[in-house]
Design a protein around this motif. Sequence first.
Motif, PDB file in Angstrom:
ATOM      1  N   TYR A   3       0.828  -1.205   0.000  1.00 40.31           N
ATOM      2  CA  TYR A   3       0.000   0.000   0.000  1.00 40.31           C
ATOM      3  C   TYR A   3       0.865   1.258   0.000  1.00 40.31           C
ATOM      4  N   TRP A   4       1.907   1.268   0.835  1.00 43.09           N
ATOM      5  CA  TRP A   4       2.779   2.434   0.906  1.00 43.09           C
ATOM      6  C   TRP A   4       3.561   2.625  -0.379  1.00 43.09           C
ATOM      7  N   SER A  28       9.452   8.356  -6.273  1.00 42.28           N
ATOM      8  CA  SER A  28       9.598   7.131  -7.067  1.00 42.28           C
ATOM      9  C   SER A  28      10.721   6.259  -6.517  1.00 42.28           C
ATOM     10  N   GLY A  29      11.767   6.853  -5.982  1.00 42.01           N
ATOM     11  CA  GLY A  29      12.834   6.078  -5.357  1.00 42.01           C
ATOM     12  C   GLY A  29      12.353   5.337  -4.123  1.00 42.01           C
ATOM     13  N   ILE A  30      11.574   6.018  -3.300  1.00 46.84           N
ATOM     14  CA  ILE A  30      11.016   5.388  -2.105  1.00 46.84           C
ATOM     15  C   ILE A  30      10.049   4.278  -2.487  1.00 46.84           C
ATOM     16  N   ALA A  31       9.214   4.525  -3.496  1.00 49.66           N
ATOM     17  CA  ALA A  31       8.265   3.507  -3.944  1.00 49.66           C
ATOM     18  C   ALA A  31       8.987   2.278  -4.473  1.00 49.66           C
ATOM     19  N   GLN A  32      10.074   2.479  -5.189  1.00 50.92           N
ATOM     20  CA  GLN A  32      10.834   1.358  -5.741  1.00 50.92           C
ATOM     21  C   GLN A  32      11.465   0.528  -4.615  1.00 50.92           C
ATOM     22  N   ILE A  33      12.035   1.174  -3.633  1.00 51.68           N
ATOM     23  CA  ILE A  33      12.636   0.459  -2.503  1.00 51.68           C
ATOM     24  C   ILE A  33      11.583  -0.331  -1.738  1.00 51.68           C
ATOM     25  N   PHE A  35       8.698  -1.417  -2.833  1.00 50.99           N
ATOM     26  CA  PHE A  35       8.168  -2.502  -3.645  1.00 50.99           C
ATOM     27  C   PHE A  35       9.101  -3.703  -3.625  1.00 50.99           C
ATOM     28  N   PHE A  36      10.399  -3.488  -3.811  1.00 57.18           N
ATOM     29  CA  PHE A  36      11.328  -4.605  -3.815  1.00 57.18           C
ATOM     30  C   PHE A  36      11.464  -5.238  -2.432  1.00 57.18           C
TER      31      PHE A  36
END
Length: 54
Positions: A3-4, A28-33, A35-36
Amino acid sequence: MLYWALLFFVIALASGALGFSGIASASSGIAQILFFLFVALFAASIVAGLFRRR
């Protein structure tokens, strides 16, 4: 956690559309981290569940 990651992705899209490139890049960097990290924890829980049943 997913969700985050999706929330930060939406923030990145909105701020990128409005021209705030610094905020969009950071989001987008935070979202990518996130997600992985979610994918890694999900895979670990699947593997742990498989070993627990045996």
